[in-house]
Design an enzyme around this catalytic site. Sequence first.
Site, PDB file in Angstrom:
ATOM      1  NE  ARG A 203     -54.461 -41.164 -42.602  1.00 33.75           N
ATOM      2  CZ  ARG A 203     -55.493 -41.248 -41.765  1.00 33.75           C
ATOM      3  NH1 ARG A 203     -56.039 -42.441 -41.511  1.00 33.75           N
ATOM      4  NH2 ARG A 203     -55.970 -40.174 -41.182  1.00 33.75           N
TER       5      ARG A 203
ATOM      6  CE  LYS B 182     -51.580 -39.690 -40.676  1.00 25.85           C
ATOM      7  NZ  LYS B 182     -51.366 -38.259 -41.001  1.00 25.85           N
TER       8      LYS B 182
ATOM      9  CG  HIS C 272     -52.425 -38.693 -49.168  1.00 29.70           C
ATOM     10  ND1 HIS C 272     -52.789 -39.667 -48.247  1.00 29.70           N
ATOM     11  CD2 HIS C 272     -52.779 -37.505 -48.612  1.00 29.70           C
ATOM     12  CE1 HIS C 272     -53.316 -39.088 -47.183  1.00 29.70           C
ATOM     13  NE2 HIS C 272     -53.332 -37.786 -47.377  1.00 29.70           N
TER      14      HIS C 272
ATOM     15  NE  ARG D  83     -56.780 -39.906 -46.015  1.00 25.90           N
ATOM     16  CZ  ARG D  83     -57.559 -40.319 -45.022  1.00 25.90           C
ATOM     17  NH1 ARG D  83     -58.294 -41.406 -45.173  1.00 25.90           N
ATOM     18  NH2 ARG D  83     -57.617 -39.651 -43.881  1.00 25.90           N
TER      19      ARG D  83
ATOM     20  CG  HIS E 270     -59.828 -36.179 -41.274  1.00 30.64           C
ATOM     21  ND1 HIS E 270     -60.382 -35.437 -42.291  1.00 30.64           N
ATOM     22  CD2 HIS E 270     -58.698 -36.739 -41.789  1.00 30.64           C
ATOM     23  CE1 HIS E 270     -59.629 -35.546 -43.370  1.00 30.64           C
ATOM     24  NE2 HIS E 270     -58.601 -36.327 -43.086  1.00 30.64           N
TER      25      HIS E 270
ATOM     26  CE1 TYR F  80     -59.774 -33.717 -49.084  1.00 30.15           C
ATOM     27  CE2 TYR F  80     -60.410 -34.005 -46.783  1.00 30.15           C
ATOM     28  CZ  TYR F  80     -59.579 -34.288 -47.839  1.00 30.15           C
ATOM     29  OH  TYR F  80     -58.524 -35.137 -47.653  1.00 30.15           O
TER      30      TYR F  80
END
Length: 306
Positions: free
Chosen positions: A161, A184, A252, A255, A278, A287
């Site tokens: 990110r 995150k 982004h 990524r 994730h 994806y």
Amino acid sequence: MTLISPAARDALQLWLDGQRALAGASENTITAYRGDVAEFLAFMTEHHGAPQGLAALERIGVADMRAWMAHMRGMGLSARSLARKLSAVKSFYRWLAEREGFEPTAVLSTRAPKFRRKLPRPLAEDAAKKVIETVEHQSQEPWVAARDVAVVTLLYGCGLRISEALGLRGADAPLGRSLRITGKGGKERVVPVLDAARSAVDAYLDLCPHPKEPAAPLFRGVRGGALSPRIIQKVMARTRAQLGLPSTATPHALRHSFATHLLSAGGDLRAIQELLGHASLSTTQAYTAVDTARLMETYDRAHPRA
């Protein structure tokens, strides 16, 4: 939060504290949770004509939930945004029900409105490479050009990110074979570093006029402070305009491109999930849909219908 009873306000704060300390939620997530749940509690106060203490919150029924959702939609809230708010409310109620010992069926059984999830919009492999080649031409200052190349190479080559790339410190350089990234929610992951990314960062450091300090940001602004994400976004905007790429070609998107191209090359979905950081495999599975959509586009071009 003047429309919320003191007991409900205290409960909300305790839950938020737990989300921050135990679940590792980011401050942006905490802020969103606070707003979403406080808005729900304030609506229930107005809906029932009195502040809702904990006992009243336990009695929230199906009709109350329908009224809240209808009110939200009436304010023009999208299905996606309402689903996000409902998710926050359900999370709060699960915690509250366990703490207070009641059955939160009416809240937890409320169905989120259906919406079509937006698929990630990656760049084609040749376009991603052209972006990296073209970024360096957006600045006449050699060290700034090298800096921008290093950042976008990390975004595409490591799937970072933009906040993660710009969060690197002087102590992280020179880059090794891997990087330990805190993403995150404080979630840590280890990502391999390609030779191209390592070389790009080395080239930037060789030219950077600001001293490399272990605790200072690795990527510096012109005046020596931390590099702003906005600068990289502007560089990408100029680059995509030069290359004729769509507005979805953002930092982004690099990524997204990293993940999609790995998947196309036969990458394992679980491994890609770990590389991206994730929390849920369902996020990474988006994806798969992208890869399938691209496959069908290729098929349609190769086999046009009469």
